[in-house]
Design a protein around this motif. Structure first.
Motif, mmCIF file in Angstrom:
data_model
loop_
_atom_site.group_PDB
_atom_site.id
_atom_site.type_symbol
_atom_site.label_atom_id
_atom_site.label_comp_id
_atom_site.label_asym_id
_atom_site.label_seq_id
_atom_site.Cartn_x
_atom_site.Cartn_y
_atom_site.Cartn_z
ATOM 1 N N MET A 118 35.396 17.687 -68.709
ATOM 2 C CA MET A 118 34.186 18.373 -68.245
ATOM 3 C C MET A 118 34.160 18.501 -66.732
ATOM 4 O O MET A 118 33.684 19.491 -66.203
ATOM 5 N N THR A 119 34.694 17.509 -66.025
ATOM 6 C CA THR A 119 34.665 17.548 -64.561
ATOM 7 C C THR A 119 35.665 18.548 -63.981
ATOM 8 O O THR A 119 35.666 18.799 -62.787
ATOM 9 N N ALA A 132 20.433 18.958 -63.355
ATOM 10 C CA ALA A 132 20.517 17.502 -63.153
ATOM 11 C C ALA A 132 21.278 17.200 -61.863
ATOM 12 O O ALA A 132 22.399 16.707 -61.891
ATOM 13 N N LYS A 133 20.645 17.498 -60.736
ATOM 14 C CA LYS A 133 21.314 17.400 -59.434
ATOM 15 C C LYS A 133 21.659 15.974 -58.998
ATOM 16 O O LYS A 133 22.473 15.788 -58.098
ATOM 17 N N ASP A 134 21.050 14.982 -59.602
ATOM 18 C CA ASP A 134 21.230 13.602 -59.140
ATOM 19 C C ASP A 134 22.115 12.733 -60.025
ATOM 20 O O ASP A 134 22.240 11.537 -59.773
ATOM 21 N N ILE A 135 22.733 13.297 -61.059
ATOM 22 C CA ILE A 135 23.510 12.439 -61.950
ATOM 23 C C ILE A 135 24.912 12.192 -61.403
ATOM 24 O O ILE A 135 25.398 12.904 -60.521
ATOM 25 N N LYS A 136 25.531 11.175 -61.966
ATOM 26 C CA LYS A 136 26.922 10.860 -61.672
ATOM 27 C C LYS A 136 27.704 10.979 -62.974
ATOM 28 O O LYS A 136 27.179 10.692 -64.045
ATOM 29 N N GLY A 139 30.984 7.809 -62.501
ATOM 30 C CA GLY A 139 30.707 7.154 -61.230
ATOM 31 C C GLY A 139 30.758 8.062 -60.013
ATOM 32 O O GLY A 139 30.552 7.614 -58.894
ATOM 33 N N GLU A 140 31.027 9.348 -60.220
ATOM 34 C CA GLU A 140 31.146 10.287 -59.103
ATOM 35 C C GLU A 140 29.924 11.203 -59.044
ATOM 36 O O GLU A 140 29.461 11.709 -60.064
ATOM 37 N N ASP A 141 29.437 11.432 -57.842
ATOM 38 C CA ASP A 141 28.293 12.303 -57.616
ATOM 39 C C ASP A 141 28.603 13.716 -58.106
ATOM 40 O O ASP A 141 29.669 14.269 -57.818
ATOM 41 N N ILE A 142 27.673 14.330 -58.843
ATOM 42 C CA ILE A 142 27.915 15.653 -59.430
ATOM 43 C C ILE A 142 28.181 16.721 -58.364
ATOM 44 O O ILE A 142 29.016 17.599 -58.565
#
Length: 157
Positions: A118-119, A132-136, A139-142
């Motif tokens: 997905m990344t 969802a601007k604040d999710i990781k 462990g990595e910032d979106i």
């Protein structure tokens, strides 16, 4: 209730209707609450490229379903909308993927969460970032992930 994110895509037939029908089926499940829906995005196919572009969205839900129950319901939606699995990454009426499920992780062959690859895919990460601007992810910032995907062609509708 657990917060989860689903990726939904289609590139056969009335793609907009297939996506809307799948979201309606999510809403009709008493154990699922649809919270947010991203904008629709047109994206070029990945993997098997001899096919039409996809229409994609990401949906944020809250659910009482356990991860495998949610996967089973996503597969049910695909079956109801006549998804055929002929070519890997090939054309489809609908694809409903569990991207994230709370803090749950799994490397199981049947259900991998976070969703594998997905990344690497703008068609997942850009609509996910929109809602969802604040999710990781892993462990990595979106935002960091999205910035790496700027070379992939994607059109917000």
């Amino acid at each position: 209730m657990t917060r989860a994110y689903l990726g939904i895509g289609s590139n056969i037939g009335d793609t907009k209707k297939h996506i809307e029908d799948s979201i309606e089926m999510l809403r009709n499940n008493k154990k699922i609450e649809v919270i947010k829906i991203s904008s629709k995005y047109e994206t070029e196919p990945i993997g098997y490229t001899d096919q039409d572009w996809f229409l994609n969205v990401v949906v944020e839900i809250k659910t009482e379903l356990e991860p495998y129950e949610l996967l089973k319901y996503c597969n049910y939606i695909e079956d109801e909308l006549k998804r055929k699995r002929i070519i890997r990454w090939g054309p489809r009426t609908i694809d409903v993927d569990v991207l994230l499920y709370g803090d749950y992780t799994s490397d199981d062959e049947k259900l991998t969460i976070p969703h594998p690859r997905m990344t690497e895919r703008a068609f997942v990460m850009i609509p996910l970032y929109e809602i969802a601007k604040d999710i990781k992810v892993n462990g990595e910032d979106i935002k960091t992930i999205v910035d790496r995907l700027e070379d992939q062609e994607i059109k917000k509708l």
